[in-house]
Every structure is written in structure tokens, then in C-alpha cells.
Design a protein around this motif. Structure first.
Motif, short mmCIF file in Angstrom:
data_model
loop_
_atom_site.label_atom_id
_atom_site.label_comp_id
_atom_site.label_asym_id
_atom_site.label_seq_id
_atom_site.Cartn_x
_atom_site.Cartn_y
_atom_site.Cartn_z
N MET A 153 0.82 -1.21 0.00
CA MET A 153 0.00 0.00 0.00
C MET A 153 0.85 1.26 0.00
SD MET A 153 -2.87 1.24 2.78
CE MET A 153 -4.18 0.29 2.00
N TYR A 154 1.89 1.31 0.86
CA TYR A 154 2.64 2.55 1.07
C TYR A 154 3.94 2.65 0.28
CZ TYR A 154 -0.65 3.22 4.89
OH TYR A 154 -1.80 3.38 5.63
N GLY A 155 4.37 1.57 -0.34
CA GLY A 155 5.54 1.63 -1.20
C GLY A 155 6.79 2.08 -0.46
N GLU A 156 7.47 3.06 -1.03
CA GLU A 156 8.77 3.49 -0.49
C GLU A 156 8.68 4.09 0.91
OE1 GLU A 156 11.93 3.05 -1.61
OE2 GLU A 156 10.87 1.69 -2.97
N VAL A 157 7.50 4.53 1.31
CA VAL A 157 7.36 5.10 2.65
C VAL A 157 7.70 4.07 3.71
CG1 VAL A 157 5.68 6.01 4.31
CG2 VAL A 157 5.69 6.87 1.97
N THR A 158 7.39 2.80 3.47
CA THR A 158 7.67 1.78 4.48
C THR A 158 8.97 1.03 4.24
OG1 THR A 158 6.37 0.11 3.27
CG2 THR A 158 5.24 1.38 4.98
N ASP A 188 12.09 1.86 4.26
CA ASP A 188 13.14 2.13 5.24
C ASP A 188 12.55 2.53 6.59
OD1 ASP A 188 12.16 4.63 4.64
OD2 ASP A 188 14.11 5.60 4.52
N TYR A 189 11.31 2.11 6.84
CA TYR A 189 10.63 2.51 8.08
C TYR A 189 10.89 1.47 9.16
CZ TYR A 189 6.98 4.38 11.12
OH TYR A 189 6.29 4.93 12.17
N GLU A 190 11.95 1.70 9.94
CA GLU A 190 12.30 0.83 11.05
C GLU A 190 12.09 1.56 12.37
OE1 GLU A 190 15.91 -1.88 9.80
OE2 GLU A 190 16.17 0.12 8.95
N ALA A 191 11.09 2.40 12.41
CA ALA A 191 10.84 3.22 13.59
C ALA A 191 10.32 2.35 14.74
CB ALA A 191 9.82 4.30 13.26
N CYS A 192 10.80 2.65 15.94
CA CYS A 192 10.43 1.88 17.13
C CYS A 192 9.81 2.80 18.18
CB CYS A 192 11.65 1.18 17.72
SG CYS A 192 12.35 -0.11 16.67
N GLY A 193 8.66 2.41 18.68
CA GLY A 193 7.97 3.21 19.68
C GLY A 193 7.81 2.48 20.99
N CYS A 194 7.39 3.23 22.00
CA CYS A 194 7.02 2.70 23.31
C CYS A 194 5.53 3.00 23.49
CB CYS A 194 7.85 3.38 24.41
SG CYS A 194 7.43 2.89 26.09
N HIS A 195 4.71 1.97 23.34
CA HIS A 195 3.26 2.14 23.38
C HIS A 195 2.73 1.77 24.76
CE1 HIS A 195 3.11 1.37 18.74
NE2 HIS A 195 3.81 2.44 19.08
N GLN A 234 9.46 10.60 10.27
CA GLN A 234 9.14 9.50 9.36
C GLN A 234 7.66 9.14 9.44
OE1 GLN A 234 12.24 6.46 10.41
NE2 GLN A 234 12.49 6.53 8.19
N GLN A 235 7.12 9.11 10.65
CA GLN A 235 5.72 8.75 10.81
C GLN A 235 4.79 9.77 10.17
OE1 GLN A 235 3.12 8.58 14.65
NE2 GLN A 235 4.35 6.72 14.63
N SER A 236 5.24 11.03 10.10
CA SER A 236 4.38 12.08 9.53
C SER A 236 4.13 11.89 8.04
CB SER A 236 5.02 13.46 9.77
OG SER A 236 6.21 13.62 9.00
N ARG A 237 4.88 10.99 7.41
CA ARG A 237 4.64 10.72 5.99
C ARG A 237 3.43 9.84 5.76
NH1 ARG A 237 10.40 8.57 3.97
NH2 ARG A 237 10.04 7.19 5.74
N PHE A 238 2.91 9.24 6.82
CA PHE A 238 1.72 8.41 6.69
C PHE A 238 0.46 9.26 6.86
CE2 PHE A 238 4.99 5.42 7.99
CZ PHE A 238 4.75 4.34 7.16
#
Length: 382
Positions: free
Chosen positions: A115-120, A122-129, A178-182
Motif C-alpha cells: 500500500m505505502y511503497g517506499e514510505v515503508t 526504510d521505516y524501522e521506527a520503534c515506539g514505546c506504546h 518518518q511517521q508524519s509521511r503516513f
């Protein structure tokens, strides 16, 4: 008011200790870590990229219980990573090179990649939920409305992704950039009730911008699976105590929101563009630069927003016996800096390999820093 339950999901990068690049060994690491002796309800899970692993606690009530769950999850992931020639790293973005560009083989994640192509790619973002229990989903929506003004300050306190692929981005949280691109990142819109929330998410799925109704990028939301409010704003914490801090801050904010709702006080919507400015300032500068006050709708020092947050939740922290713990951890952030600050200090003296080493998970014991015996509940203020 009863004490709300809480749980935490921590995402980590899997890294080659020789060069610092992320490595796609998640399937093996998660399988090995899942066989470890974990607390009741705790799990180890896959994430979007094959270079990531997630440790989720069970349902916890006290800070000490939560800390023990988090320590066990970190130990399990760290040991499993070592067994497969990698290390687990607590950074919200890759410090060095990435090995995560291979599309996921898991069906849902593969669909997201498609669905998101190049946006994902290199998306190796890690959060604390952080999850905080509430009575029902309508209550969760009303609470999320109340949380909006405070979420940028939670982000500012958590920033832990200044580097991305061997460069200093100049931001405290490159993960948020990075997340703002979604579509739909940032603060959630104001919703009247859960039916309105569900209808909007359904529209976004129908419009083709979300893979399914479980996928939203808002910083706080009613959990799609659990009777909780889910905070998704914080970068993965570089230390175990900072992960506990984010959970305690989140739970206290929920308690204040519930008290306001009991008094019949509904939240006011925050202006969309000013909210976006507040998020950007928090990601850029953390808690020591400028911030945006979402009540006054103007710039103020971010440090003032941290003080305002602590004042706002003081009684809630007192009721749960967490006031001293939280103030001690915030004082430590003020003196030692955020995860992003510490990463940069280490890089100045030892380079990026030293940053990876500094952030590598170790077999931390269940230290006594959050013992209720050491910090008994305090009397609420009258």
C-alpha cells in the motif's frame, strides 16, 4: 477512583554488533524469545520490518510490577538476539545502516508494504506504546479528547531517535518525522463517541489510506483490540526506567481525564494546524527548546510545558503512590538529558558504534528503583 491497569509494548531494533547495521533476523529472535520464562500475559512479537522485535508486558497495576515485566521482556529479546549473532538496540531509528529494505513475508505487513511503497521500505521506527485500562470504548474516546493538549509534551520527554543511517538529523525524534509521511499521523481528531471514531476509521480504510481498521497513526486512540486507551506517541525508551516513566505519565493523564469526565467536563477540540506545530516542535527540540502551548495557542519554553504537565497530574500521581518516582525520573531527564541528548554525547566522544553499544539491551536485574516499599503511597492533597 480505582487504580487503572497498564501495559507497555516496547519495540527494538536487531543489529549486527560488528557494524551496527540492522539485520533481518526477527523470525528467529521472536521464536527464541517467546520460549523464555516470561511473566503472565507477557509476549514477544513481530513488527513491520524483519529487523524489529516487540516485547509486550502483561496487565500490571503497580510500577514495580510493570518494571519487572519490562525487565523480563528486555532480557528475553536481548538473549535471543545474541543467540542469533545480533544485539537488540533501544533506539527509535537505526543509528547506522539498515538491513530492513526487504518486503515483509507476513501477510498483513506485506499488504502494508504494498500500500505505502517506499514510505515503508526504510521505516524501522520503534515506539514505546502504553495501554491504560478504561471501562468501555466510549469512555476511551472521551479520554483521548482530553489527552490531546499533553501529547506533544509526552513526545518531547521521550525523544530518542536523533540519528538515522549514520547522520545526525538535527531532530530529537526522527521517528516522528518518518511517521508524519503516513496519512493521519499526529493528534487524533475530536470524536463525539466511539461510533464516530469507528465511522471515520472505516472511511479512511474505504478511501485506501489505511490497510484496515486496526491501523491508525494517531498518537492516542481507543485500542482496536483491548478495553484501553493506547498511547503511541513516545519513542522507544533507551532505559527501562524511562519506559516505566512514560507509562506512569500516561496513566496519570487518563486518571485526570476520567475525573474531569465524572464532573461533566468535556474536552475542547485543539486547532489542527497549531497541534501539528506543537508536534513538530516537540520532535525537533525535545523538552529543552521552544514548545507550543495548546491552551494559549502560542510558543512557550518546552520546560514550562513539562512543569505544567506535572502540576496537572500531581494529585493523580499522589493517589497511585507514583509521585516521587515520576519526579525523580523527570529530574534525571533534566540533569542527564533525553535519550537523544545522551546519544549525541556518546557520539561526540566515541562515534556511532559507541552509540549502538550504549543502547544495546543488557540483562538488567529487577532493580529496586520502583519498589512500593521504598516509596509508599502518599496522602492525596485536600
Amino acid at each position: 477512583m480505582s487504580t487503572q491497569t497498564m501495559g507497555v509494548e516496547e519495540e527494538f531494533l536487531l543489529v549486527d554488533p560488528a557494524c551496527g547495521a540492522t539485520v533481518p533476523v526477527a523470525e528467529k529472535v521472536v521464536a527464541r524469545a517467546s520460549a523464555a520464562d516470561l511473566p503472565a500475559g507477557a509476549t514477544i512479537q513481530r513488527e513491520l520490518r524483519d529487523t524489529q522485535a516487540e516485547a509486550a508486558t502483561g496487565i500490571c497495576v503497580t510500577a514495580a510490577e510493570l518494571r519487572a515485566h519490562l525487565a523480563a521482556g528486555r532480557r528475553a529479546v536481548a538473549a535471543a538476539a545474541r543467540d542469533h549473532g545480533a544485539v537488540a538496540v533501544a533506539s527509535a531509528s537505526p543509528v547506522c545502516e539498515s538491513g530492513g529494505g526487504v518486503p515483509s513475508t507476513l501477510p498483513r505487513f506485506a499488504a502494508i508494504d504494498d500500500m505505502y511503497g517506499e514510505v515503508t521500505r526504510d521505516y524501522e521506527a520503534c515506539g514505546c506504546h502504553v495501554h491504560v485500562g478504561v471501562a468501555d470504548r466510549d469512555t476511551a474516546v472521551a479520554v483521548v479528547n482530553h489527552l490531546a493538549p499533553w501529547l506533544p509534551t509526552l513526545l518531547a520527554l521521550s525523544v530518542n531517535s536523533p540519528f538515522h543511517r549514520e547522520r545526525d538529523t538535527g531532530y530529537g525524534s526522527w521517528r516522528i518525522v518518518q511517521q508524519s509521511r503516513f496519512p493521519g499521523s499526529g493528534l487524533a481528531p475530536y470524536f463525539r463517541d466511539h461510533a464516530a471514531f469507528r465511522a471515520e476509521v472505516g472511511r479512511l480504510v474505504e478511501c485506501g489510506t489505511l490497510a484496515d481498521e486496526a491501523q491508525t497513526f494517531w498518537f492516542a486512540r481507543p485500542s482496536p483490540k483491548l478495553p484501553t486507551v493506547e498511547f503511541r506517541v513516545a519513542d522507544t525508551a533507551s532505559t527501562l526506567d524511562e519506559a516505566v516513566l512514560h507509562a506512569l505519565l500516561g496513566r496519570a493523564l487518563v486518571r485526570v481525564a476520567l475525573a474531569d469526565l465524572d464532573r461533566g467536563r468535556e474536552a475542547e477540540p485543539v486547532p489542527t494546524q497549531v497541534a501539528a506545530a506543537a508536534v513538530w516542535n516537540a520532535a525537533r527540540y525535545g523538552p529543552t527548546g521552544p514548545g507550543i502551548h495548546l491552551g494559549l495557542l502560542r510558543r512557550v519554553p518546552a520546560a514550562h510545558l513539562v512543569t505544567a504537565l506535572l502540576d496537572h497530574i500531581r494529585d493523580a500521581l499522589t493517589e497511585t503512590g507514583d509521585l516521587r518516582n515520576v519526579h525523580a525520573q523527570v529530574d534525571r531527564l533534566r540533569s542527564d538529558g533525553t535519550g537523544a541528548d545522551r546519544q549525541r554525547r556518546v557520539a561526540e566522544s566515541g562515534g556511532l558504534p559507541a552509540v549502538v553499544t550504549e543502547l544495546t539491551l543488557r540483562d538488567e536485574p529487577d532493580a529496586p528503583g520502583y519498589s512500593e516499599a521504598a516509596h509508599p503511597p502518599e496522602e492525596p492533597h485536600g
